[in-house]
Design an enzyme around this catalytic site. Structure first.
Site, PDB file in Angstrom:
ATOM      1  N   LYS A 234      14.764  -3.673   5.451  1.00  0.00           N
ATOM      2  CA  LYS A 234      13.696  -4.464   4.853  1.00  0.00           C
ATOM      3  C   LYS A 234      13.015  -3.599   3.806  1.00  0.00           C
ATOM      4  O   LYS A 234      13.043  -2.363   3.891  1.00  0.00           O
ATOM      5  CB  LYS A 234      12.706  -4.962   5.879  1.00  0.00           C
ATOM      6  CG  LYS A 234      11.800  -3.958   6.524  1.00  0.00           C
ATOM      7  CD  LYS A 234      10.628  -3.469   5.723  1.00  0.00           C
ATOM      8  CE  LYS A 234       9.864  -4.605   5.077  1.00  0.00           C
ATOM      9  NZ  LYS A 234       8.744  -4.003   4.262  1.00  0.00           N
TER      10      LYS A 234
ATOM     11  N   SER B 131      -5.150  -9.433   0.600  1.00  0.00           N
ATOM     12  CA  SER B 131      -6.122 -10.516   0.806  1.00  0.00           C
ATOM     13  C   SER B 131      -5.416 -11.789   1.232  1.00  0.00           C
ATOM     14  O   SER B 131      -4.253 -11.791   1.539  1.00  0.00           O
ATOM     15  CB  SER B 131      -6.925 -10.737  -0.474  1.00  0.00           C
ATOM     16  OG  SER B 131      -6.133 -10.523  -1.617  1.00  0.00           O
TER      17      SER B 131
ATOM     18  N   THR C 216       8.666  -8.399   5.352  1.00  0.00           N
ATOM     19  CA  THR C 216       7.258  -8.586   4.945  1.00  0.00           C
ATOM     20  C   THR C 216       7.256  -9.493   3.716  1.00  0.00           C
ATOM     21  O   THR C 216       7.268 -10.706   3.850  1.00  0.00           O
ATOM     22  CB  THR C 216       6.563  -7.242   4.659  1.00  0.00           C
ATOM     23  OG1 THR C 216       7.313  -6.501   3.702  1.00  0.00           O
ATOM     24  CG2 THR C 216       6.400  -6.432   5.927  1.00  0.00           C
TER      25      THR C 216
ATOM     26  N   GLU D 241      10.228  -7.040  -5.194  1.00  0.00           N
ATOM     27  CA  GLU D 241       9.094  -7.885  -5.567  1.00  0.00           C
ATOM     28  C   GLU D 241       9.108  -8.224  -7.054  1.00  0.00           C
ATOM     29  O   GLU D 241       9.107  -7.342  -7.910  1.00  0.00           O
ATOM     30  CB  GLU D 241       7.781  -7.183  -5.217  1.00  0.00           C
ATOM     31  CG  GLU D 241       7.521  -7.207  -3.718  1.00  0.00           C
ATOM     32  CD  GLU D 241       6.280  -6.426  -3.317  1.00  0.00           C
ATOM     33  OE1 GLU D 241       5.735  -5.708  -4.164  1.00  0.00           O
ATOM     34  OE2 GLU D 241       5.889  -6.552  -2.159  1.00  0.00           O
TER      35      GLU D 241
ATOM     36  N   THR E  56      13.204   3.037   0.649  1.00  0.00           N
ATOM     37  CA  THR E  56      13.067   1.767   1.323  1.00  0.00           C
ATOM     38  C   THR E  56      12.011   1.878   2.393  1.00  0.00           C
ATOM     39  O   THR E  56      11.459   2.946   2.637  1.00  0.00           O
ATOM     40  CB  THR E  56      14.387   1.348   1.977  1.00  0.00           C
ATOM     41  OG1 THR E  56      14.228   0.035   2.490  1.00  0.00           O
ATOM     42  CG2 THR E  56      14.759   2.291   3.113  1.00  0.00           C
TER      43      THR E  56
ATOM     44  N   ASN F 251       1.534  -8.235  -6.158  1.00  0.00           N
ATOM     45  CA  ASN F 251       0.886  -7.002  -5.748  1.00  0.00           C
ATOM     46  C   ASN F 251      -0.604  -6.951  -6.008  1.00  0.00           C
ATOM     47  O   ASN F 251      -1.282  -6.018  -5.605  1.00  0.00           O
ATOM     48  CB  ASN F 251       1.580  -5.808  -6.400  1.00  0.00           C
ATOM     49  CG  ASN F 251       2.896  -5.551  -5.711  1.00  0.00           C
ATOM     50  OD1 ASN F 251       2.926  -5.305  -4.518  1.00  0.00           O
ATOM     51  ND2 ASN F 251       3.987  -5.666  -6.446  1.00  0.00           N
TER      52      ASN F 251
END
Lengths: 398, 398
Positions: free
Chosen positions: B183, B398, B161, B274, B194, B393
């Protein structure tokens, strides 16, 4: 009881209190960094609430001991250094500061012992305070304070660190008054959600009455403000009563007045939190009991993914469910519902029509989560997680 | 047992496994979004570990039920949508997907029931999946997979993702192999750190043996990776054994191999989290017991003020003390010590000489906290809290 809240007044609004703030040179910037709040009496009753952090700063250790007497004549507060994690020498510094305040007040004509002086410090953890400047400042500030009965705002300014505005408020009841000041823009968290708060009143109230009012008020206000889940080594809330109004309110009226002052200061702290762009209230309803409502609301209030979504005005309600789902509380996954600013976004555990289009662009966001496990509810105040928060906190000690 | 880890191979490294990934049109971007891992046997033993979140996605509810049999023939995974908080219709979608996989495999010549097919989904919470695309994709992917014994990397790519790189690894023991893919770049947290992991082996091992190895491994790896304290609705780790090597390892050797694969995948997840700019390991030593060591390390790993300081390469050790001090664990405030990358910054609860000058500009930061309350220790892997984390984040849905 009819009451009036005024934000242009603070700890010197009640009769019998003097205060001021001066630049003592503790902050390299030369800004105000030393504050004194002095209770002229006739009473010198007091109560305090302190951080539940196991790592307690020297001034907290000192003030906790002092407060066991239920009595305070003065509070000396400094910004520019927390005096936390400074070992036995740091504790000696706090003790010396209290002794110096007591000596200066005694010289000025009010016989005072160090045991009647609470000490509060805020700033970077881990460094010793520049004691030459602190002690010279103590002498100066007692003379400065002698000049008049005002000075609450200077005191409120002198305790600021990353705060952008001073926080103070006064509540005028019929013939008695409660005033307060607060600082704290980061490290706001549970178990006492602020750094430093001093509340004064000219009501006649003994230590037990003060303690009851303060515990009830902090439990519903500062304990429910959670900006970043962090909890300071220095958190202190003090309540001092001079009795100068000669009015003895009922416990109920005192409770209500202290709660209103704490609630207002709490809202001011939230509005000025580090990097805030949204003021967020997380309410959990339908919980099995109030404790579970609090636990669930706090879990959501601390969730970085929820907080960053709110920063982006993104009605990403799935993150709210993921956050509350990991809290150790009873809930019904098939019935749980969420709304943002009154618009349902999740009903019976699934998305509501139009959920992705809810407008969260304003500065205030109310999140309501219904668990369908009981009748209890609770609200935690928090903020979003913004670039400014990261910026401010990645460069604080340097 | 001599072993070799290879990161260019994954779930198809062990004998008896086919896999592939295709773009089924679930993601608007047209990227790979559907993956299949197929166990050709002769054995079809399996074990699974799932999110402890009370809000469980439909595929988790389905796969948990399937895994009670200790048997799996295939795993179908999609990115582009979590199918979480989608109500009874979302569960029907998962069920229909498993049925479609079973039908396509049966058509291809391997008689399969839906009960032998696990389903994993990842992506935004709250939306139904585009089932026309999913079901068409299922037929296509079974044909695609039929083409060869490789395809592990395509499968690893199809489950990404916000991951920037596919994560896979293979461990070659003497005459048997364990392979895995993972992932997950956000929502990495405790109780299973995870999103999705599939591990395969050609060892001969029954469900009990697999379950024991998997539980031990996840407890020490994924459960100790805590990027942001958030915990997904979809977290799933599956272990499948084909027995194709005809080698039966000892429980001890299987445990070690599965642990090594999980540990390596965990390090890959941490490195690609991230917004990561620092890989951080928080070790708590001298705890009363391992549970307290974990609780304390997790408290520090989740502290926003610690994480932002590390982002700023700021050796602000006071924040570490404040964070650990609020954890409900035994510690000695007069003896607690902290070091960064081996340099002592706090000794006996107070600052060490040169503490403010420790260089944290590198990408790896080891934080060691000694509590002096016992002999237990534990490590939590985390990352810093950066602008990129906030950026990514605040604009995900959106």
């Amino acid at each position: 009881m009819t009451v009036k809240l005024v934000r242009t007044q603070g700890v010197t609004a009640p009769a019998g209190f003097r205060a001021t703030g001066i630049p003592a040179g503790i902050k390299a910037s030369g800004k105000l960094d030393l504050a004194l709040v002095f209770n002229e009496g006739p009473d010198h009753h007091a109560a305090g609430v302190f951080t539940r952090n196991q790592i307690k700063a020297a001034p907290v250790q000192w003030s906790q001991q002092v407060l066991t007497t239920g009595r305070l004549r003065a509070v000396i507060l400094n910004s520019g250094g927390a005096n936390a994690c400074t070992g036995p020498l740091g504790f000696q510094d706090t003790h010396a500061t209290a002794e110096a305040v007591a000596a200066a007040l005694s010289d000025w004509g009010t016989e005072t012992g160090a045991i009647e002086v609470a000490v509060c410090s805020t700033g970077l953890i881990g460094d010793r305070l520049p004691m030459d400047k602190v002690l010279a400042g103590v002498t100066e500030i007692v003379h400065e304070m002698a000049g008049g009965l005002t000075g609450g705002e200077e005191a409120a300014r002198a305790i600021m660190t990353t705060d952008t505005v001073p926080k103070q408020v006064a509540l005028h009841a019929d013939s008695w008054t409660v005033g307060g000041m607060a600082k704290g823009a980061g490290m706001l968290a549970p178990s006492l959600a602020t750094m430093l708060v001093v509340i004064t009143t000219d009501a006649v109230a003994g230590p037990e009455m003060l303690r009851a009012a303060l515990n009830k008020a902090t439990g519903r206000t500062f304990d429910r403000l959670d900006i970043d889940g962090s909890c300071s080594t220095n958190d202190t809330v003090l309540l001092l009563a001079s009795g100068a109004s000669e009015v003895t309110p009922s416990q109920e009226d005192l409770d209500a007045a202290v709660l209103a002052v704490c609630d207002d200061l709490c809202a001011q702290l939230q509005a000025d939190a580090e990097g805030v762009t949204k003021r967020v209230a997380i309410t959990v309803a339908g919980a099995a009991n109030e404790e579970e409502a609090l636990v669930a609301a706090r879990a959501v209030a601390r969730d970085s993914l929820v907080k960053t979504a709110l920063f982006g005005s993104d009605p990403n309600w799935g993150r709210v469910l993921a956050a509350v789902g990991i809290a150790p509380v009873a809930l019904d996954p098939q019935r749980i519902s969420v709304s943002f600013n009154g618009s349902p976004v999740c009903v019976d555990g699934a998305g509501a029509p139009g959920a992705r289009e809810v407008d969260l662009s304003g500065e205030d966001i109310d999140v309501l989560i219904e668990l369908f496990a009981g009748d209890a509810s609770a609200t935690i105040r928090t903020t979003d997680l913004s670039h400014a928060y990261v910026e401010e906190n990645s460069a604080y000690s340097s």
